[in-house]
Design an enzyme around this catalytic site. Structure first.
Site, short mmCIF file in Angstrom:
data_model
loop_
_atom_site.label_atom_id
_atom_site.label_comp_id
_atom_site.label_asym_id
_atom_site.label_seq_id
_atom_site.Cartn_x
_atom_site.Cartn_y
_atom_site.Cartn_z
N CYS A 382 0.68 -1.18 0.12
CA CYS A 382 0.08 0.16 0.37
C CYS A 382 0.17 1.34 0.50
O CYS A 382 1.86 1.81 -0.87
CB CYS A 382 -1.08 0.18 0.67
SG CYS A 382 -2.58 0.89 0.76
N HIS A 508 -3.47 -5.47 0.29
CA HIS A 508 -3.07 -5.86 1.97
C HIS A 508 -3.23 -7.48 1.76
O HIS A 508 -4.48 -7.81 2.31
CB HIS A 508 -3.99 -5.04 2.93
CG HIS A 508 -3.45 -3.83 2.90
ND1 HIS A 508 -2.35 -2.97 3.92
CD2 HIS A 508 -4.40 -2.67 2.54
CE1 HIS A 508 -2.74 -1.77 4.41
NE2 HIS A 508 -3.81 -1.57 2.73
N GLU A 510 -1.47 -9.24 3.34
CA GLU A 510 -1.18 -9.92 4.99
C GLU A 510 -2.77 -9.92 5.58
O GLU A 510 -2.57 -10.99 6.28
CB GLU A 510 -0.80 -8.56 5.50
CG GLU A 510 -1.28 -7.96 6.13
CD GLU A 510 -1.33 -6.54 4.78
OE1 GLU A 510 -0.85 -6.66 3.76
OE2 GLU A 510 -1.45 -5.20 5.62
N1 GLN Z 1 -2.09 6.66 2.54
C1 GLN Z 1 -2.12 5.76 1.53
C2 GLN Z 1 -3.49 5.96 1.19
O1 GLN Z 1 -4.16 6.28 1.69
C3 GLN Z 1 -1.99 4.35 1.77
C4 GLN Z 1 -2.66 3.49 3.02
C5 GLN Z 1 -2.61 2.67 3.70
O2 GLN Z 1 -0.99 2.18 3.59
N2 GLN Z 1 -2.95 1.03 3.55
O3 GLN Z 1 -3.67 5.49 -0.32
#
Ligand code: GLN
Length: 550
Positions: A382, A508, A510
């Site tokens: 992310c 994600h 994970e």
């Molecule tokens: N802050 C970033 C976004 O909103 C990444 C979010 C995250 O790592 N979950 O796109």
């Protein structure tokens, strides 16, 4: 109709109610029953999505886009079945429903009160997953500690259900602490007695007492707890500290926690527990054949729970590779160009963690550069993927002021930009791009090698995305978008073909790693780290060094 097991906690928080609930669920599942677990949290936030990870640890996300407590991650990792919106309920959510109904006029002029209106709504939600014959047993974990003001309505709802439902349809398991006083060399039962008394004063009598303890419970201690807490001696369960949470189901099986619940629920048809895959995993976990050191770069590293699912995914992937994964936390705020090789020089792999906001960003970018330039296996999740994109733009494409508009809204080169759908959103709670979305993978990419399929679905939690206006430039220079959302073309995966293992994912992974299904990206990342470590060893070996010198 399903049966209901309630798990409450006493004496102190952090006793591992989630793990006990998940272990019990695992055992019942292994005996052929259909089981789910839900968590009721006493705080007033409608969900934990708006909470800083320092408060309650990581925010877990389900397929259907619920932002939930991290215990739901344990439930999924243990049971290997997905949870949903219905599996996590907070006081805030309960009140929101009741207040909305009041505004609609649903209470027809009556006074709306904690009892019965709030407790009725809690009961409705407690029973919800038990409908439609989807599950034989629904386990409900009540967050907080018995005696807290805020958990009272939940305990009252359990009391009412114990009274309303047939005797054999409910079980209450109370988890407490039996502290060991080193100076006196004694285990003490008084806090447990008090906690059970408190629960009884609130009208709920536990059927089973699970005792967290550092020392084995003697028969006398068990008898004492049983006598003063008014349960049968066999219903006093020892939960000794375990070397890994994945041992706990087997420990609970030895204590017959599952059998005692089955007897209380009058369930007579069940199989011997089928735990062969679980035990195979545990064996591999306990006896690794090699070891790798992975750097976890994040800004919440003081609190291990902030990266819970990532750490557990490493445990799963490590076991599959028969390799011990040692995770070294590196605080992104303190990485600089001067110290980066000293901080990351001993690693076999680098994971740049998800996150929000400006703090620690430049450190993450510096770390990515080190991994890219030194052939160190890299995995960005992310925000970690977004940092890899910014690093590439700045240091390979030469766009020095490239940035994400999250950190610099005025950047002339927004290589990471706010998603179009997010531009009109102002409210913070539940408004990110959340939950499962499909992704199509390019053939003959690293991603394809990892997943061995072209169509995947992964879970998301973000507002920003790769800015496709720059994609041609990136791909021409070697950073390829190997996974995209088929409907919107949103870039889901980036990778570098010239690097042994360099992958960034917008989603994600994970969150979907379980004991029985370790996540393929984690599995391949550890494999790459193993190869990196072996190569380092060969270079270090005297023969090789002689050859190099020679
Ligand atoms: N802050 C970033 C976004 O909103 C990444 C979010 C995250 O790592 N979950 O796109």
């Amino acid at each position: 109709m399903a049966k209901f097991i309630f798990v409450t906690g006493g004496v102190t928080s952090s006793l591992g109610k989630g793990i006990i609930a998940a272990s019990l669920a695992k055992l019942l599942q292994a005996r052929g029953l259909r089981v789910t677990i839900q968590k009721f949290d006493p705080y007033i936030n409608v969900d934990p999505g708006t909470l800083n990870p320092y408060e309650h640890g990581e925010c877990y996300v389900t397929d259907d886009g619920a932002e939930t407590d991290l215990d739901l991650g344990h439930y999924e990792r243990f049971l290997n079945i997905p949870t949903s919106q219905a599996n996590n309920v907070t006081t805030g959510r309960i009140y929101q429903t009741v207040i909305n109904k009041e505004r609609e006029g649903a209470y027809l002029g009556r006074t709306v009160q904690v009892v019965p209106h709030i407790t009725d709504e809690i009961k409705r939600r407690m029973l919800l997953l038990g409908q439609d014959n989807k599950f034989d047993v629904v386990i409900t974990e009540i967050g907080g500690t018995v005696g807290d003001i805020e958990s009272l309505p939940f305990v009252e709802a359990v009391r009412q259900l114990q009274w309303e439902l047939p005797e054999e349809d409910t079980v209450v398991v109370h988890l407490t602490l039996i502290p060991y006083l080193r100076a006196a060399k004694e285990l003490k039962t008084k806090p447990t007695q008090h906690s059970v008394r408190m629960l009884s004063q609130e009208g709920v009598h536990p059927d089973i007492i699970v005792c967290r303890t550092e020392e084995a419970l003697s028969p006398e201690i068990r008898r004492k707890v049983a006598l003063f807490c008014n349960v049968k001696p066999e219903a006093v369960i020892e939960a000794a500290d375990a070397s890994t949470i994945y041992e706990v189901p087997l420990a609970m099986m030895r204590e017959k926690l599952d059998l005692i619940c089955l007897r209380k629920m009058n369930i007579t048809e069940y199989a011997e527990p089928e735990l062969s895959r679980w035990k195979e995993f545990l064996d591999k976990l306990k006896y690794p054949k090699s070891k790798v050191t992975i750097g976890l770069i994040g800004k919440y590293i003081e609190l291990q729970d902030a990266y819970k699912s990532i750490l557990e995914a490493f445990v799963h992937a490590g076991a599959l590779n028969e390799c011990k994964v040692q995770v070294v936390n590196v605080h992104s705020e303190f990485i600089t160009e001067e110290n980066v090789s000293e901080k990351l020089g001993n690693l076999d792999g680098l994971l740049v963690a998800p996150g929000f906001g400006l703090r620690g960003i430049e450190g993450k970018i510096t770390a990515v550069r080190y991994a890219r330039e030194n052939g160190l296996p890299f995995f960005g999740i992310c925000l970690g993927m977004q940092m890899a994109v910014i690093e590439f733009a700045r240091n390979v494409l030469g766009i020095k002021d490239a940035h994400s508009t999250e950190m610099n809204p005025d950047t002339p080169h927004p290589v990471i930009d706010l998603m179009e759908a997010q531009k009109s959103i102002t409210a913070k709670g539940g408004t990110m791009r959340l939950g499962a979305y499909p992704c199509t993978i390019k053939s003959s990419s690293l991603a394809h090698k990892i997943y061995d399929t072209e169509h995947i679905s992964e879970r998301h939690r973000h507002r920003w995305e790769f800015n496709n206006a720059y994609l041609d430039q990136f791909e021409a220079a070697g950073m390829v978008a190997s996974g995209k959302n088929p409907d919107t073309q949103l870039v889901e995966i980036v990778e570098l073909s010239s690097h042994p293992f360099f992958i960034g994912v917008q989603y994600h992974p994970e969150l979907k790693s379980t004991v029985e299904n370790p996540h393929p990206v984690f599995v391949h990342f550890i494999k790459a780290a193993k190869a990196f470590a072996e190569k380092k060893e060969t270079v270090k070996s005297p023969v090789m060094q002689k050859e190099l010198i020679g």
